[in-house]
Design a protein around this motif. Structure first.
Motif, PDB file in Angstrom:
ATOM      1  N   GLY A 173       0.824  -1.201   0.000  1.00 43.39           N
ATOM      2  CA  GLY A 173       0.000   0.000   0.000  1.00 43.39           C
ATOM      3  C   GLY A 173       0.857   1.249   0.000  1.00 43.39           C
ATOM      4  O   GLY A 173       1.967   1.260  -0.519  1.00 43.39           O
ATOM      5  N   ARG A 174       0.348   2.291   0.629  1.00 47.41           N
ATOM      6  CA  ARG A 174       0.995   3.593   0.590  1.00 47.41           C
ATOM      7  C   ARG A 174       1.967   3.734   1.757  1.00 47.41           C
ATOM      8  O   ARG A 174       1.653   4.304   2.787  1.00 47.41           O
ATOM      9  CB  ARG A 174      -0.062   4.686   0.602  1.00 47.41           C
ATOM     10  N   ILE A 175       3.176   3.220   1.545  1.00 49.83           N
ATOM     11  CA  ILE A 175       4.187   3.203   2.600  1.00 49.83           C
ATOM     12  C   ILE A 175       5.042   4.452   2.457  1.00 49.83           C
ATOM     13  O   ILE A 175       6.074   4.450   1.776  1.00 49.83           O
ATOM     14  CB  ILE A 175       5.028   1.925   2.517  1.00 49.83           C
ATOM     15  N   PHE A 176       4.616   5.518   3.107  1.00 47.75           N
ATOM     16  CA  PHE A 176       5.396   6.746   3.142  1.00 47.75           C
ATOM     17  C   PHE A 176       5.203   7.406   4.502  1.00 47.75           C
ATOM     18  O   PHE A 176       4.226   7.167   5.182  1.00 47.75           O
ATOM     19  CB  PHE A 176       4.984   7.711   2.014  1.00 47.75           C
ATOM     20  N   ASN A 177       6.194   8.224   4.867  1.00 44.84           N
ATOM     21  CA  ASN A 177       6.150   8.912   6.177  1.00 44.84           C
ATOM     22  C   ASN A 177       6.008   7.933   7.337  1.00 44.84           C
ATOM     23  O   ASN A 177       5.411   8.259   8.364  1.00 44.84           O
ATOM     24  CB  ASN A 177       5.020   9.942   6.222  1.00 44.84           C
ATOM     25  N   ILE A 178       6.550   6.724   7.173  1.00 41.25           N
ATOM     26  CA  ILE A 178       6.521   5.763   8.265  1.00 41.25           C
ATOM     27  C   ILE A 178       7.652   6.111   9.223  1.00 41.25           C
ATOM     28  O   ILE A 178       8.817   6.070   8.836  1.00 41.25           O
ATOM     29  CB  ILE A 178       6.669   4.325   7.768  1.00 41.25           C
ATOM     30  N   ILE A 179       7.321   6.463  10.450  1.00 42.68           N
ATOM     31  CA  ILE A 179       8.356   6.886  11.397  1.00 42.68           C
ATOM     32  C   ILE A 179       8.797   5.755  12.309  1.00 42.68           C
ATOM     33  O   ILE A 179       9.881   5.815  12.890  1.00 42.68           O
ATOM     34  CB  ILE A 179       7.887   8.095  12.238  1.00 42.68           C
ATOM     35  N   SER A 180       7.977   4.747  12.458  1.00 44.55           N
ATOM     36  CA  SER A 180       8.405   3.624  13.288  1.00 44.55           C
ATOM     37  C   SER A 180       7.623   2.364  12.928  1.00 44.55           C
ATOM     38  O   SER A 180       6.507   2.437  12.410  1.00 44.55           O
ATOM     39  CB  SER A 180       8.227   3.919  14.780  1.00 44.55           C
ATOM     40  N   MET A 181       8.242   1.240  13.212  1.00 47.71           N
ATOM     41  CA  MET A 181       7.637  -0.070  13.035  1.00 47.71           C
ATOM     42  C   MET A 181       7.872  -0.846  14.321  1.00 47.71           C
ATOM     43  O   MET A 181       8.875  -0.615  15.008  1.00 47.71           O
ATOM     44  CB  MET A 181       8.252  -0.780  11.841  1.00 47.71           C
ATOM     45  N   ALA A 182       6.973  -1.734  14.632  1.00 42.78           N
ATOM     46  CA  ALA A 182       7.085  -2.403  15.923  1.00 42.78           C
ATOM     47  C   ALA A 182       6.442  -3.780  15.890  1.00 42.78           C
ATOM     48  O   ALA A 182       5.605  -4.080  15.027  1.00 42.78           O
ATOM     49  CB  ALA A 182       6.429  -1.560  17.015  1.00 42.78           C
ATOM     50  N   TRP A 183       6.864  -4.593  16.841  1.00 43.31           N
ATOM     51  CA  TRP A 183       6.212  -5.866  17.118  1.00 43.31           C
ATOM     52  C   TRP A 183       5.607  -5.779  18.519  1.00 43.31           C
ATOM     53  O   TRP A 183       6.270  -5.320  19.466  1.00 43.31           O
ATOM     54  CB  TRP A 183       7.211  -7.019  17.077  1.00 43.31           C
TER      55      TRP A 183
END
Length: 117
Positions: A26-36
């Protein structure tokens, strides 16, 4: 919108390893963090590990030295390497992406990890 799909869960014996994957589309932009995150039956969802857009990572004390979060392919893949698994690691594991603007958070559907003694 961002769609997240986790995979890699399963049944493993104490001391074993698993590698969880989270595929983003999808629209993967401005992603500042990823987490589990993970949630065991009867418990609240808890944060396991995070990785920032700059690559900085944090891990919960309960998994430090055993789990490692990483990402690849311009944030389209998120991983959680889990080693020396314990019974208390049994839970449904979820990935989460956080966007800065427009602000939003996205969750996957979860993948079950069961550690047997």
């Amino acid at each position: 919108q961002v769609q997240l799909v986790e995979s890699g869960g399963g049944l493993v014996q104490t001391g074993g390893s698993l590698r969880l994957s989270c595929a983003a589309s999808g629209r993967i932009f401005n992603i500042i963090s990823m987490a589990w995150y993970r949630q065991a039956p009867g418990n609240e969802r808890e944060l396991v590990a995070t990785i920032s857009s700059g690559g900085s990572t944090t891990h919960a004390d309960s998994v430090k030295g055993r789990f490692a979060i990483s990402e690849d392919n311009a944030k389209r893949m998120l991983y959680l390497q889990m080693n020396n698994l314990k019974a208390e690691d049994t839970a449904v594991y979820y990935c989460k992406y956080t966007r800065s603007y427009p602000p939003n958070s996205y969750w996957g559907q979860g993948t079950q990890v069961t550690v047997s003694s």
